[in-house]
Write a protein that holds these residues in place. Structure first.
Motif: not given
Ligand code: SF4
Length: 404
Positions: A156-170, A243-255
């Motif tokens: 009954a609350i909002e869910l957010e999930m990653f749709i794109h970006g680097a993954m951790c193997i752990s 509810s929300s689709l998340k892109i990973e990458g705060r350290m990625k480039s402007v491009h």
């Protein structure tokens, strides 16, 4: 079916502006402390205020990650930081530590999102966080489509999930590898990505003799994950009701930010208009232009067992960022451009625009700020004027058409 929020990473103010201008509905950022990206170009308090004002001026949202696993010594400073975030009216904080969560509840009126670091993999955990007062949870990446649908049905609350970006193997970043090998702790935002290194075996009495570690004849990057890309199954992602689709990458480039946000913006908008729509090749090609490892749909469509890369740990890209359009005069068709890569006359360039279609042309005319004609712009962040054959949107990115 509700339209999901497109949530983009922003490692600094410029990336934040680019993410929002290229179509993100919301951005997530980190302060100088307490977010799990110690090297992600995090925001000072003053920059956070500017960032909040900018996002709100566009009627968009900004979330601040406070997702470290806190130690006792962090608590006093955390109290001040959380109160500060409340004062400047950020739209939510992203938390994984129960102690930090309780501080935010006691001291602020902030909305709280639970970070993927909390490893939420079932609806009972979602329910518990809701009962504690969270307004949203970020699901662990280690979930299949069916599991996500089932969690949505029972939450009954909002869910957010990653749709794109680097993954951790752990498991969603709960990893001690980097700290063990380098002293830099992934759980304090200092990960060195040790999982992507090439490993060999050395027997203690034979120093210098390296024995290859390999699962099979493809090689030995046994912990080197591909990058997540759920574009091919975005219809199923949207249907799941998250509810929300998340892109990973705060350290990625402007491009990276501009390109990935623009693709998912168009794809979400088009799929909401027409659920039967097929994923366009041009979107896939666009995602290949920015630095990435081979893409995988990860756990979403399978158990995630085919997500490792065996040949290299390096990211590839088919295009290089050359310059950012700061201004454009439609009368002369001359743009003011800040250099970001070596630009040369007669070079074939492509222009990635925030809203309009990309186009390409040959770079035929370039001057320095004083109006002197120049053949190349080799200096970092040099301001140059470039003549275009058509109108160019401000905030467009100039890039190579093909990797040289
Ligand atoms: S070393 Fe790799 S698996 Fe571990 S936290 Fe860093 S990126 Fe994730």
């Amino acid at each position: 079916m509700n339209k999901p929020e497109l949530l983009a990473p922003a490692g600094n103010l410029e990336k934040l502006k680019i993410a929002l201008i290229y179509g993100a509905d919301a951005v997530y950022v980190g302060g100088k402390n307490f977010s799990l990206r110690a090297f992600g170009g995090n925001f000072t308090d003053d920059e956070l205020k500017i960032a909040v004002d900018f996002a709100h001026s566009m009627n968009k949202k900004i979330y601040v990650a406070v997702n470290i696993f806190a130690h006792n010594d962090d608590i006093e400073e955390l109290k001040n930081f959380l109160k500060f975030l409340d004062d400047i009216r950020v739209d939510a904080v992203l938390i994984s530590d129960l102690g930090v969560f309780s501080l935010a509840k006691e001291l602020t009126n902030l909305e709280i999102h639970i970070s993927t670091q909390a490893n939420i993999t079932n609806y009972k955990t979602v329910e518990m966080w809701k009962n504690l007062g969270a307004s949203r949870v970020v699901l662990a990446r280690e979930l299949t489509h069916d599991e996500i649908v089932n969690i949505k049905k029972n939450s009954a609350i909002e869910l957010e999930m990653f749709i794109h970006g680097a993954m951790c193997i752990s498991y969603s970043g709960r990893c001690y590898l980097s700290h063990y090998l380098t002293g830099r702790d992934g759980n304090q935002g200092e990960c060195t990505h040790s999982c992507r290194w090439k490993y060999n075996l050395v027997e203690e009495k034979r120093p210098g003799e390296y024995f290859e570690v390999s699962e099979d004849d493809r090689g030995s990057y046994v912990m080197n994950s591909k990058d997540l890309c759920l574009l091919p199954c975005l219809d199923k992602v949207i249907e799941s009701g998250v509810s929300s689709l998340k892109i990973e990458g705060r350290m990625k480039s402007v491009h990276y930010v501009a390109s990935v946000v623009k693709v998912y913006r168009q794809a979400i908008d088009d799929l909401m208009q027409n659920a039967e729509l097929r994923i366009k090749n041009e979107w896939i090609e666009e995602l290949d232009k920015v630095a990435h490892r081979p893409y995988t749909t990860g756990f979403f469509e399978s158990d995630g067992s085919s997500t490792e890369i065996y040949d290299t740990s390096k990211a590839k890209q088919s295009s290089t960022f050359l310059g950012l359009v700061k201004d454009f005069d439609p009368l002369t068709k001359i743009a003011t451009v800040e250099q970001r890569g070596k630009m040369e006359i007669d070079q074939q360039i492509e222009i990635l625009q925030p809203h309009d279609k990309n186009f390409s042309q040959v770079l035929t005319e370039m001057t320095d700020e004083e109006g002197n004609f120049i053949n190349s712009a080799p200096h970092a962040q040099q301001i140059v004027k470039i003549k275009f054959l058509q109108d160019v949107e401000k905030w467009s990115l100039i890039r190579t058409l093909k990797q040289k």
